[in-house]
Scaffold this active site. Structure first.
Site, PDB file in Angstrom:
ATOM      1  N   ARG A  27       0.821  -1.212   0.000  1.00  0.00           N
ATOM      2  CA  ARG A  27       0.000   0.000   0.000  1.00  0.00           C
ATOM      3  C   ARG A  27       0.860   1.270   0.000  1.00  0.00           C
ATOM      4  O   ARG A  27       0.478   2.280  -0.583  1.00  0.00           O
ATOM      5  CB  ARG A  27      -0.970  -0.037   1.177  1.00  0.00           C
ATOM      6  CG  ARG A  27      -2.155  -0.953   0.870  1.00  0.00           C
ATOM      7  CD  ARG A  27      -2.784  -1.608   2.082  1.00  0.00           C
ATOM      8  NE  ARG A  27      -3.850  -2.504   1.645  1.00  0.00           N
ATOM      9  CZ  ARG A  27      -3.639  -3.726   1.156  1.00  0.00           C
ATOM     10  NH1 ARG A  27      -2.403  -4.195   1.026  1.00  0.00           N
ATOM     11  NH2 ARG A  27      -4.660  -4.474   0.777  1.00  0.00           N
ATOM     12  N   ASP A  47     -15.958   6.703  11.678  1.00  0.00           N
ATOM     13  CA  ASP A  47     -14.848   5.885  11.197  1.00  0.00           C
ATOM     14  C   ASP A  47     -13.704   6.813  10.831  1.00  0.00           C
ATOM     15  O   ASP A  47     -13.927   7.981  10.520  1.00  0.00           O
ATOM     16  CB  ASP A  47     -15.264   5.051   9.982  1.00  0.00           C
ATOM     17  CG  ASP A  47     -14.421   3.801   9.819  1.00  0.00           C
ATOM     18  OD1 ASP A  47     -13.232   3.938   9.440  1.00  0.00           O
ATOM     19  OD2 ASP A  47     -14.920   2.696  10.064  1.00  0.00           O
TER      20      ASP A  47
END
Length: 293
Positions: free
Chosen positions: A47, A156
């Site tokens: 990533r 979140d």
């Protein structure tokens, strides 16, 4: 010289050394409270390289300098979105929703001033399955819903999943545990493999981006009656877990409750809470004023 050959050196430079990994891991931990063990190395490296390519950084050093000193925090948010895992479905660990409707809410309304709103906070929101499960469970299973005002908040750290939650489009896997009557009542089928949740349910949940490890984010949450924080603390180390437990404690009103995931235990994290065992589930309670944990 071909374009492919010219770009090869840049691609070769986009690698993450052991020292780079340690440097990034410490930085990400300070920013989010999330700790990556060595066995997550492949996940993290891939990533990071993806984000280097997306930003045009030639190597880790260039990318990391830009990440640390950016003003708006946009790349950090892209990185958080890439690094967080979001896997859930409707009515996951449903026994806790049963506990909410059968016991917890009834106890809460007995101790709240008449007419005062019940506040439920779901963190992490992920793609919305949990807060929408809470809303449906209240509508279908809690008789008190007609007599009490309930506010559902959901948060979140990942902005992409918050966007997905508000779109409210779900796969067959996500809705597999829902009773058919609930599916027919609250969803519209779209094509062969997608279901779209009712816009009334979307409007019933207030979504926000929150980093549970950042006091600036959490201090605006106060007088919460019930927190669902399930399968998040497993990504934290002991210090981050204690900080998260204290943040939730501060957010709760006295007598409020926390539901954790089945593999998580508040008793191993903090001595601030009382253990409460109901017929359906074991949960954790902030003591009433004057009570000992």
């Amino acid at each position: 010289m071909s374009t492919a050959l010219r770009s090869a050196p840049a691609r070769a430079a986009r690698v993450v050394s052991d020292a780079d990994f340690q440097k990034f891991r410490e930085f990400f931990y300070r920013k989010t409270g999330i700790h990556f063990d060595d066995n997550k190395r492949y996940f993290v490296d891939k990533r990071l390289v993806d984000r280097m390519e997306a930003t045009g950084a030639a190597d880790f050093r260039e990318y990391f300098v830009g990440l640390r000193f950016e003003r708006e925090g946009q790349e950090l948010q892209h990185l958080v979105n890439a690094m967080t895992v979001n896997e859930t479905y409707f009515l996951r660990e449903a026994y806790q929703f049963d506990c909410m409707s059968n016991d917890i809410l009834n106890e809460l309304v007995r101790t709240k001033p008449r007419g005062e709103r019940l506040r439920i906070w779901s963190i992490p929101s992920s793609t919305g399955e949990e807060p929408y499960s809470i809303a449906m469970h209240l509508l279908e299973k809690w008789p008190g819903i007609d007599a009490h005002d309930v506010e559902i908040l959901s948060s979140d750290i990942d902005t992409q999943v918050l966007d997905a939650a508000q779109r409210g489009v779900y796969s067959a896997r996500s809705i597999a545990n829902l009773p058919k009557s609930w599916l027919d009542k609250y969803f519209t089928r779209r094509g062969e493999h997608e279901w779209v949740i009712s816009r009334d349910l979307v409007a019933a949940v207030e979504f926000s981006r929150v980093n549970l490890s950042d006091p600036a984010d959490t201090r605006r949450f106060r007088d919460i009656d019930l927190i669902f924080c399930r399968n998040l603390l497993i990504y934290f180390d002991d210090q981050s877990r204690r900080a998260a437990a204290e943040a939730m404690y501060d957010a709760l009103r006295p007598g409020g409750f926390v539901c954790l995931g089945h593999s998580e235990s508040m008793s191993r994290i903090s001595a601030l809470y009382r253990v409460r065992r109901f017929a359906d589930a074991m949960v954790y309670q902030k003591p009433l004023n004057g009570e000992a944990p």
